[in-house]
Scaffold this motif. Structure first.
Motif, PDB file in Angstrom:
ATOM      1  N   UNK A  14       0.956  -1.199   0.515  1.00 36.68           N
ATOM      2  CA  UNK A  14       0.226   0.007   0.366  1.00 36.68           C
ATOM      3  C   UNK A  14       1.191   1.007  -0.355  1.00 36.68           C
ATOM      4  N   UNK A  15       1.682   1.675   0.629  1.00 42.45           N
ATOM      5  CA  UNK A  15       2.961   2.745   0.727  1.00 42.45           C
ATOM      6  C   UNK A  15       3.857   2.281  -0.671  1.00 42.45           C
ATOM      7  N   UNK A  16       3.891   1.629  -1.165  1.00 42.36           N
ATOM      8  CA  UNK A  16       4.446   1.496  -2.337  1.00 42.36           C
ATOM      9  C   UNK A  16       3.221   2.005  -3.509  1.00 42.36           C
ATOM     10  N   UNK A  17       2.702   2.442  -3.380  1.00 44.35           N
ATOM     11  CA  UNK A  17       1.381   2.853  -4.167  1.00 44.35           C
ATOM     12  C   UNK A  17       1.483   4.330  -3.693  1.00 44.35           C
ATOM     13  N   UNK A  18       1.879   4.575  -2.864  1.00 46.92           N
ATOM     14  CA  UNK A  18       1.221   6.256  -1.564  1.00 46.92           C
ATOM     15  C   UNK A  18       0.131   6.644  -1.116  1.00 46.92           C
ATOM     16  N   UNK A  19      -0.224   5.399  -0.633  1.00 47.59           N
ATOM     17  CA  UNK A  19      -1.452   5.680   0.444  1.00 47.59           C
ATOM     18  C   UNK A  19      -1.213   6.011   1.633  1.00 47.59           C
ATOM     19  N   UNK A  20      -0.484   6.370   2.697  1.00 47.13           N
ATOM     20  CA  UNK A  20      -0.333   6.744   3.423  1.00 47.13           C
ATOM     21  C   UNK A  20      -0.848   7.814   4.081  1.00 47.13           C
ATOM     22  N   UNK A  21      -0.736   8.166   5.765  1.00 44.96           N
ATOM     23  CA  UNK A  21      -1.314  10.023   5.839  1.00 44.96           C
ATOM     24  C   UNK A  21      -0.530   9.751   7.162  1.00 44.96           C
ATOM     25  N   UNK A  22       0.695  10.807   7.677  1.00 46.65           N
ATOM     26  CA  UNK A  22       1.333  10.652   9.166  1.00 46.65           C
ATOM     27  C   UNK A  22       0.361  12.018   9.533  1.00 46.65           C
ATOM     28  N   UNK A  23      -0.229  13.209   9.733  1.00 47.52           N
ATOM     29  CA  UNK A  23      -0.019  13.901   9.521  1.00 47.52           C
ATOM     30  C   UNK A  23      -1.153  14.787  11.323  1.00 47.52           C
ATOM     31  N   UNK A  24      -1.854  13.520  11.901  1.00 45.56           N
ATOM     32  CA  UNK A  24      -2.055  12.731  12.582  1.00 45.56           C
ATOM     33  C   UNK A  24      -1.453  12.629  13.956  1.00 45.56           C
ATOM     34  N   UNK A  25      -0.160  11.497  13.523  1.00 44.28           N
ATOM     35  CA  UNK A  25       0.117  10.685  14.384  1.00 44.28           C
ATOM     36  C   UNK A  25       1.105  11.501  15.654  1.00 44.28           C
ATOM     37  N   UNK A  26       1.889  10.273  15.896  1.00 40.75           N
ATOM     38  CA  UNK A  26       2.313  11.105  17.474  1.00 40.75           C
ATOM     39  C   UNK A  26       3.168   9.220  17.643  1.00 40.75           C
ATOM     40  N   UNK A  27       4.082   9.537  18.224  1.00 40.50           N
ATOM     41  CA  UNK A  27       4.997   8.316  18.575  1.00 40.50           C
ATOM     42  C   UNK A  27       4.794   8.461  19.791  1.00 40.50           C
ATOM     43  N   UNK A  28       4.674   7.017  21.301  1.00 41.48           N
ATOM     44  CA  UNK A  28       4.463   7.248  22.213  1.00 41.48           C
ATOM     45  C   UNK A  28       5.908   6.216  22.551  1.00 41.48           C
ATOM     46  N   UNK A  29       6.297   6.308  23.988  1.00 42.07           N
ATOM     47  CA  UNK A  29       6.570   5.244  24.733  1.00 42.07           C
ATOM     48  C   UNK A  29       5.876   4.185  25.326  1.00 42.07           C
ATOM     49  N   UNK A  30       5.599   2.669  25.120  1.00 44.50           N
ATOM     50  CA  UNK A  30       4.472   2.268  26.065  1.00 44.50           C
ATOM     51  C   UNK A  30       5.241   0.629  26.204  1.00 44.50           C
ATOM     52  N   UNK A  31       5.681   0.703  27.581  1.00 38.56           N
ATOM     53  CA  UNK A  31       5.625  -0.628  28.409  1.00 38.56           C
ATOM     54  C   UNK A  31       7.530  -1.327  27.187  1.00 38.56           C
ATOM     55  N   UNK A  32       8.266   0.376  27.868  1.00 34.76           N
ATOM     56  CA  UNK A  32       9.586   0.149  27.125  1.00 34.76           C
ATOM     57  C   UNK A  32       9.908  -0.254  25.795  1.00 34.76           C
TER      58      UNK A  32
END
Length: 157
Positions: A41-59
């Motif tokens: 799916x990513x090879x066809x360019x269908x993604x969005x990271x605008x509303x995402x975030x990274x989090x540290x959970x359980x190490x």
């Protein structure tokens, strides 16, 4: 980074809003754990990271709320569009990120998702601090002034 002539290097998704909403203190390239249908799916360019975030959970470091469209040909072996995806970092980097997030106002924001020169999906995350409304106005004013300055310089030459 890779040169523009590299056939494998390709930007998949970019979070342009992040640099407006946050002041980026530092950034880090991390790997991401994906399934086969997600990569297709990513090879066809269908993604969005605008509303995402990274989090540290359980190490462990996780990418939360990122969108990767379903791959139609995967059928029943597809993936969830907004599942939590594990990010790959060294223990030393994870400890540094955990300490940075522990400070007040710091957060982990995804900046760019791309295929690197080897064809692997990578994510650049930034350790960021949220901007206030006045800071955003100041950034906008600086950008406008630089544009105007460039126009004036161009007219004089």
């Amino acid at each position: 980074m890779a040169t523009t002539s590299d056939p494998n290097y390709k930007i998949i998704a970019e979070n342009r809003r992040a640099r407006f909403d946050y002041s980026i203190e530092s950034d880090l390239e991390v790997g991401i754990v994906l399934t086969g249908s997600e990569v297709k799916s990513l090879r066809s360019g269908q993604s969005n990271i605008a509303e995402s975030y990274a989090s540290i959970e359980d190490g462990e470091l996780w990418l939360i709320n990122s969108y990767i469209a379903k791959y139609a040909q995967a059928g029943v072996f597809g993936h969830e569009e907004r599942r939590h995806r594990k990010l790959l970092v060294s223990r030393k980097e994870l400890a540094r990120l955990w300490a940075a997030v522990g400070r007040e106002g710091m957060t982990l924001v995804p900046l760019v998702m791309y295929f690197n020169h080897r064809g692997l999906v990578k994510l650049k995350i930034g350790v960021a601090k949220g901007k206030k409304v006045a800071d955003k106005r100041e950034t906008s004013a600086k950008r406008d002034w630089n544009r105007q300055k460039q126009r004036l310089l161009k007219q004089n030459y």
